[in-house]
Motif scaffolding. Sequence first.
Motif, PDB file in Angstrom:
ATOM      1  N   ASN A   1      17.696  15.022  10.814  1.00  0.00           N
ATOM      2  CA  ASN A   1      19.233  15.091  10.844  1.00  0.00           C
ATOM      3  C   ASN A   1      19.822  13.800  11.372  1.00  0.00           C
ATOM      4  OD1 ASN A   1      18.953  17.593   9.860  1.00  0.00           O
ATOM      5  ND2 ASN A   1      19.616  18.593  11.859  1.00  0.00           N
ATOM      6  N   ARG A   2      20.813  13.474  11.017  1.00  0.00           N
ATOM      7  CA  ARG A   2      21.864  12.307  11.641  1.00  0.00           C
ATOM      8  C   ARG A   2      23.109  13.254  12.190  1.00  0.00           C
ATOM      9  NH1 ARG A   2      21.791   8.091   8.109  1.00  0.00           N
ATOM     10  NH2 ARG A   2      23.694   8.856   6.918  1.00  0.00           N
ATOM     11  N   LEU A   3      23.549  12.967  13.553  1.00  0.00           N
ATOM     12  CA  LEU A   3      24.410  13.695  14.060  1.00  0.00           C
ATOM     13  C   LEU A   3      25.719  13.215  13.740  1.00  0.00           C
ATOM     14  CD1 LEU A   3      22.991  13.705  17.796  1.00  0.00           C
ATOM     15  CD2 LEU A   3      22.480  15.132  15.639  1.00  0.00           C
ATOM     16  N   GLY A   4      27.013  14.120  13.724  1.00  0.00           N
ATOM     17  CA  GLY A   4      28.215  13.716  13.505  1.00  0.00           C
ATOM     18  C   GLY A   4      28.801  15.064  12.920  1.00  0.00           C
TER      19      GLY A   4
ATOM     20  N   LEU B   1      26.154  15.576   4.319  1.00  0.00           N
ATOM     21  CA  LEU B   1      25.225  15.763   3.305  1.00  0.00           C
ATOM     22  C   LEU B   1      24.338  17.042   3.961  1.00  0.00           C
ATOM     23  CD1 LEU B   1      23.335  15.309   0.704  1.00  0.00           C
ATOM     24  CD2 LEU B   1      22.122  13.650   2.177  1.00  0.00           C
ATOM     25  N   VAL B   2      24.111  18.100   3.040  1.00  0.00           N
ATOM     26  CA  VAL B   2      23.300  19.053   3.590  1.00  0.00           C
ATOM     27  C   VAL B   2      22.230  19.458   2.759  1.00  0.00           C
ATOM     28  CG1 VAL B   2      23.307  21.732   3.769  1.00  0.00           C
ATOM     29  CG2 VAL B   2      25.465  20.548   4.591  1.00  0.00           C
ATOM     30  N   VAL B   3      20.830  19.245   3.241  1.00  0.00           N
ATOM     31  CA  VAL B   3      19.650  19.279   2.438  1.00  0.00           C
ATOM     32  C   VAL B   3      19.038  20.786   2.489  1.00  0.00           C
ATOM     33  CG1 VAL B   3      17.424  18.313   2.042  1.00  0.00           C
ATOM     34  CG2 VAL B   3      19.358  16.811   2.909  1.00  0.00           C
ATOM     35  N   GLY B   4      18.979  21.304   1.430  1.00  0.00           N
ATOM     36  CA  GLY B   4      18.625  22.721   1.336  1.00  0.00           C
ATOM     37  C   GLY B   4      17.099  22.849   1.081  1.00  0.00           C
TER      38      GLY B   4
ATOM     39  N   ALA C   1       9.990  12.235  -9.235  1.00  0.00           N
ATOM     40  CA  ALA C   1      11.290  12.597  -9.878  1.00  0.00           C
ATOM     41  C   ALA C   1      12.449  12.868  -8.793  1.00  0.00           C
ATOM     42  CB  ALA C   1      10.747  13.940 -10.543  1.00  0.00           C
ATOM     43  N   ILE C   2      12.091  13.395  -7.621  1.00  0.00           N
ATOM     44  CA  ILE C   2      13.046  13.480  -6.550  1.00  0.00           C
ATOM     45  C   ILE C   2      13.650  12.358  -6.263  1.00  0.00           C
ATOM     46  CG2 ILE C   2      13.678  14.319  -4.339  1.00  0.00           C
ATOM     47  CD1 ILE C   2      11.575  16.554  -4.580  1.00  0.00           C
ATOM     48  N   ASP C   3      12.759  11.150  -6.100  1.00  0.00           N
ATOM     49  CA  ASP C   3      13.332   9.950  -5.697  1.00  0.00           C
ATOM     50  C   ASP C   3      14.122   9.271  -7.032  1.00  0.00           C
ATOM     51  OD1 ASP C   3      12.483   7.450  -3.761  1.00  0.00           O
ATOM     52  OD2 ASP C   3      12.559   6.892  -5.685  1.00  0.00           O
TER      53      ASP C   3
ATOM     54  N   GLN D   1       5.686  10.631   0.525  1.00  0.00           N
ATOM     55  CA  GLN D   1       6.814  11.109   1.211  1.00  0.00           C
ATOM     56  C   GLN D   1       7.189  12.761   0.931  1.00  0.00           C
ATOM     57  OE1 GLN D   1       9.624   7.945   0.187  1.00  0.00           O
ATOM     58  NE2 GLN D   1      10.105   7.855   2.328  1.00  0.00           N
ATOM     59  N   THR D   2       7.885  13.242   1.758  1.00  0.00           N
ATOM     60  CA  THR D   2       8.125  14.691   1.600  1.00  0.00           C
ATOM     61  C   THR D   2       9.617  14.705   0.695  1.00  0.00           C
ATOM     62  OG1 THR D   2       9.188  14.931   3.756  1.00  0.00           O
ATOM     63  CG2 THR D   2       7.058  15.485   3.531  1.00  0.00           C
ATOM     64  N   PRO D   3       9.857  15.876   0.340  1.00  0.00           N
ATOM     65  CA  PRO D   3      11.344  15.657  -0.327  1.00  0.00           C
ATOM     66  C   PRO D   3      12.444  15.249   0.558  1.00  0.00           C
ATOM     67  CG  PRO D   3      10.029  17.594  -1.238  1.00  0.00           C
ATOM     68  CD  PRO D   3       9.364  16.867  -0.233  1.00  0.00           C
ATOM     69  N   ASN D   4      12.216  15.893   2.082  1.00  0.00           N
ATOM     70  CA  ASN D   4      13.208  15.638   2.997  1.00  0.00           C
ATOM     71  C   ASN D   4      13.342  13.946   3.317  1.00  0.00           C
ATOM     72  OD1 ASN D   4      12.411  18.378   3.505  1.00  0.00           O
ATOM     73  ND2 ASN D   4      14.518  18.295   4.162  1.00  0.00           N
ATOM     74  N   GLU D   5      11.985  13.347   3.307  1.00  0.00           N
ATOM     75  CA  GLU D   5      12.006  11.820   3.603  1.00  0.00           C
ATOM     76  C   GLU D   5      12.681  11.227   2.628  1.00  0.00           C
ATOM     77  OE1 GLU D   5       7.896  12.202   6.537  1.00  0.00           O
ATOM     78  OE2 GLU D   5       7.877  11.801   4.420  1.00  0.00           O
ATOM     79  N   ILE D   6      12.279  11.585   1.421  1.00  0.00           N
ATOM     80  CA  ILE D   6      12.791  10.911   0.219  1.00  0.00           C
ATOM     81  C   ILE D   6      14.374  10.785   0.341  1.00  0.00           C
ATOM     82  CG2 ILE D   6      13.232  10.898  -2.377  1.00  0.00           C
ATOM     83  CD1 ILE D   6      10.161  12.173  -2.493  1.00  0.00           C
ATOM     84  N   ILE D   7      14.983  12.072   0.466  1.00  0.00           N
ATOM     85  CA  ILE D   7      16.441  12.141   0.521  1.00  0.00           C
ATOM     86  C   ILE D   7      16.968  11.266   1.746  1.00  0.00           C
ATOM     87  CG2 ILE D   7      18.307  13.671   0.860  1.00  0.00           C
ATOM     88  CD1 ILE D   7      16.779  15.952  -0.564  1.00  0.00           C
ATOM     89  N   GLN D   8      16.258  11.380   2.844  1.00  0.00           N
ATOM     90  CA  GLN D   8      16.826  10.733   3.927  1.00  0.00           C
ATOM     91  C   GLN D   8      16.779   9.022   3.802  1.00  0.00           C
ATOM     92  OE1 GLN D   8      18.452  12.089   6.162  1.00  0.00           O
ATOM     93  NE2 GLN D   8      19.120  10.312   7.130  1.00  0.00           N
TER      94      GLN D   8
END
Length: 301
Positions: free
Chosen positions: A167-170, A232-235, A212-214, A249-256
């Motif tokens: 997470n990134r705070l804000g 940004l909200v990652v589900g 493909a996510i990347d 990398q995991t999907p969350n790591e790719i998105i981040q």
Amino acid sequence: MPATAPAPLRPGDQVAIVCTARSASHEELAAAVAVLESWGLRVVLGESTNIRYHQFGGEDEVRRRDFQQQLDNPEIRAILSARGGYGTTRIIDQIDFSRFADTPKWVAGFSDITTLNCHLLRLGHQSIHGVMPLLFTQPGGEASLESLRRALFGEAVRYEVPAHPLNRLGTATGELVGGNLSLLQTLTGTASEVATAGRILFLEDIDEYLYAIDRMMVHLDRTGKLRDLAGLVVGHFTNPQDNTVPYGQTPNEIIQHYADKYRFPVAHGFPVGHEPQNMALICGRPARLTVDETGAQLEYI
């Protein structure tokens, strides 16, 4: 101009179930009909239900005609897509929303129905990204179903999720926009593409290869969809696939990795997507996202 919201449902209202994508039989939909009736609603099963053309709920013209009829019928106060899969993009450009604009009604679904969520927002209308009738009674989905009911009937909701290490705070405020990542990419450059600047984007997907996510995140970034986000909200990224040589990398790591290029708050682990916990989000509704050390909160404003 902010997106307009249809009137909340009331007991006695009539709602329709249609198939804009894959097929669903009346037998498969019986449990959902019973749920909707328990909410005090009257249910119409469209002509695209209980028929099949290959994977689809009827040929393109059948699905288009059924959806159009429910859009134009003033007695129908909400349209629920029976299931996702694939097929909505095949018919979206042949649908006339002019009468819908005079008396907006709720349209609800997710996955392939991201097409409708985005198209309606492009036209200035709110819609619901939420659990579909075929999944109403899935084990563990009780909270998701209740969130859909609350969204349809205009009741207040507030979502809270635990802290996530990425997470990134804000704090961010803006209209909600998003849905299935692969559909968001598919809609880019079409009449269903939506702007993301100043909005809170939410993402989810299923069965996608990690590379493909990347690739899709590269596309969103190159087309400017990430640059001016409010948040940004990652589900859920359910059942990700990998190659013989691991992607690493995991999907969350790719998105981040792509979110790290910017400064907006990011909330990972949000219960939206292809799993039983799939909380209803109102596309186009102004919301506040707060991400702090305790987790993330999302509420409408």
